[in-house]
Design a protein around this motif. Sequence first.
Motif, PDB file in Angstrom:
ATOM      1  N   THR A  80       0.830  -1.209   0.000  1.00 26.38           N
ATOM      2  CA  THR A  80       0.000   0.000   0.000  1.00 26.38           C
ATOM      3  C   THR A  80       0.861   1.254   0.000  1.00 26.38           C
ATOM      4  O   THR A  80       0.594   2.218  -0.738  1.00 26.38           O
ATOM      5  CB  THR A  80      -0.930  -0.009   1.229  1.00 26.38           C
ATOM      6  OG1 THR A  80      -1.748  -1.184   1.205  1.00 26.38           O
ATOM      7  CG2 THR A  80      -1.818   1.224   1.233  1.00 26.38           C
ATOM      8  N   SER A  84       1.238   3.720  -3.274  1.00 26.90           N
ATOM      9  CA  SER A  84       0.620   5.040  -3.105  1.00 26.90           C
ATOM     10  C   SER A  84       1.556   6.188  -3.448  1.00 26.90           C
ATOM     11  O   SER A  84       1.088   7.275  -3.808  1.00 26.90           O
ATOM     12  CB  SER A  84       0.116   5.211  -1.665  1.00 26.90           C
ATOM     13  OG  SER A  84      -0.863   4.239  -1.351  1.00 26.90           O
ATOM     14  N   THR A 138      -0.523  -6.147  -4.425  1.00 24.81           N
ATOM     15  CA  THR A 138      -1.043  -4.984  -3.710  1.00 24.81           C
ATOM     16  C   THR A 138      -0.558  -3.695  -4.349  1.00 24.81           C
ATOM     17  O   THR A 138      -1.333  -2.734  -4.516  1.00 24.81           O
ATOM     18  CB  THR A 138      -0.623  -5.035  -2.230  1.00 24.81           C
ATOM     19  OG1 THR A 138      -1.109  -6.240  -1.632  1.00 24.81           O
ATOM     20  CG2 THR A 138      -1.190  -3.848  -1.470  1.00 24.81           C
ATOM     21  N   VAL A 142      -3.120  -0.965  -5.852  1.00 27.70           N
ATOM     22  CA  VAL A 142      -3.176   0.406  -5.353  1.00 27.70           C
ATOM     23  C   VAL A 142      -2.896   1.390  -6.484  1.00 27.70           C
ATOM     24  O   VAL A 142      -3.531   2.457  -6.583  1.00 27.70           O
ATOM     25  CB  VAL A 142      -2.166   0.594  -4.199  1.00 27.70           C
ATOM     26  CG1 VAL A 142      -2.054   2.064  -3.805  1.00 27.70           C
ATOM     27  CG2 VAL A 142      -2.594  -0.238  -2.993  1.00 27.70           C
ATOM     28  N   LEU A 164      -8.157   5.359   2.986  1.00 28.65           N
ATOM     29  CA  LEU A 164      -7.381   4.132   2.823  1.00 28.65           C
ATOM     30  C   LEU A 164      -8.268   2.897   2.880  1.00 28.65           C
ATOM     31  O   LEU A 164      -8.135   1.975   2.051  1.00 28.65           O
ATOM     32  CB  LEU A 164      -6.311   4.061   3.921  1.00 28.65           C
ATOM     33  CG  LEU A 164      -5.455   2.797   3.962  1.00 28.65           C
ATOM     34  CD1 LEU A 164      -4.584   2.693   2.717  1.00 28.65           C
ATOM     35  CD2 LEU A 164      -4.592   2.782   5.222  1.00 28.65           C
ATOM     36  N   VAL A 168      -8.973   3.041  -1.239  1.00 23.70           N
ATOM     37  CA  VAL A 168      -7.749   2.407  -1.738  1.00 23.70           C
ATOM     38  C   VAL A 168      -7.805   0.888  -1.571  1.00 23.70           C
ATOM     39  O   VAL A 168      -7.710   0.138  -2.554  1.00 23.70           O
ATOM     40  CB  VAL A 168      -6.513   2.996  -1.020  1.00 23.70           C
ATOM     41  CG1 VAL A 168      -5.251   2.276  -1.486  1.00 23.70           C
ATOM     42  CG2 VAL A 168      -6.399   4.486  -1.285  1.00 23.70           C
ATOM     43  N   LEU A 169      -7.973   0.419  -0.340  1.00 20.44           N
ATOM     44  CA  LEU A 169      -7.938  -1.023  -0.109  1.00 20.44           C
ATOM     45  C   LEU A 169      -9.143  -1.729  -0.737  1.00 20.44           C
ATOM     46  O   LEU A 169      -9.014  -2.854  -1.231  1.00 20.44           O
ATOM     47  CB  LEU A 169      -7.888  -1.315   1.394  1.00 20.44           C
ATOM     48  CG  LEU A 169      -6.571  -0.946   2.097  1.00 20.44           C
ATOM     49  CD1 LEU A 169      -6.650  -1.280   3.573  1.00 20.44           C
ATOM     50  CD2 LEU A 169      -5.395  -1.663   1.456  1.00 20.44           C
TER      51      LEU A 169
END
Length: 259
Positions: A80, A84, A138, A142, A164, A168-169
């Motif tokens: 993540t 990001s 991941t 992301v 988040l 995002v997740l």
Amino acid sequence: MRGVLLRVFFVVALPALLVAVWWVASDDNTDIYWPSLRTILSTFPDVWTGERWRGDVLPSVLRLSAGYACAAVAGVALGTVIGSYRQVRAVCEPVLEFLRAVPPPVLVPVIMLFAGIGDTMKIAVIASGCVWPILLNTVEGVRAVDSVMSETARSYGITGVARLRHVVLRSASPQIFAGLRQALSIGIILMVISEMFAASNGLGFTIVQFQRGFAIPDMWTGILLLGLLGFVLSVLFRLVERRVLGWYHGLRDVSRRSS
């Protein structure tokens, strides 16, 4: 109801066919190294008693669970962060590609130097191999978060932990689960490999002991048990995935019907 029955049929048909072919092809086999399926199945309950389940199977499953959980937490957290921030990704990518290319089994002697020969070493070996598919998937998940969705969330004041979690997740979760699925099969392989080094119990240790003692049918029962364990874990993973990603599969079903 009919759809459920068809799904069960397709799941069971091929394994049943393969078992039937194995049974017929090996029934008259006299080769000591390739015992018949009848012999293996008749040996199975004598080998895998309650004591051996507690002493070998349960420790293996616990090590696999611990290593897999550590890899999942580390992979999702690092993925993540790397996904990001472009600057972090530019710095980390060369190192990640180098480390990813190193086969986890060759790290066993190195990990033994630092973690000893106990359960910590085995958990570390499992985690070191499982973390890569989770981390890389991941990162890609992301990075692929819809920019329009991100801007909409920002305009509504959804920032920090809420962004988040809900943006995002959630958007990256299909990719994350793809990595978790790949890591599960890698974890089972590394569980067995780690138990072949300086171990006193576990499925890998027991199978090697059978092989060294020329207890060939017993060895094959261990291999069969590993396959069944992998199948059960795969089914459980699919159930969890269908529940967590219900929204995603629902969208796919709707788009499939509309097309």
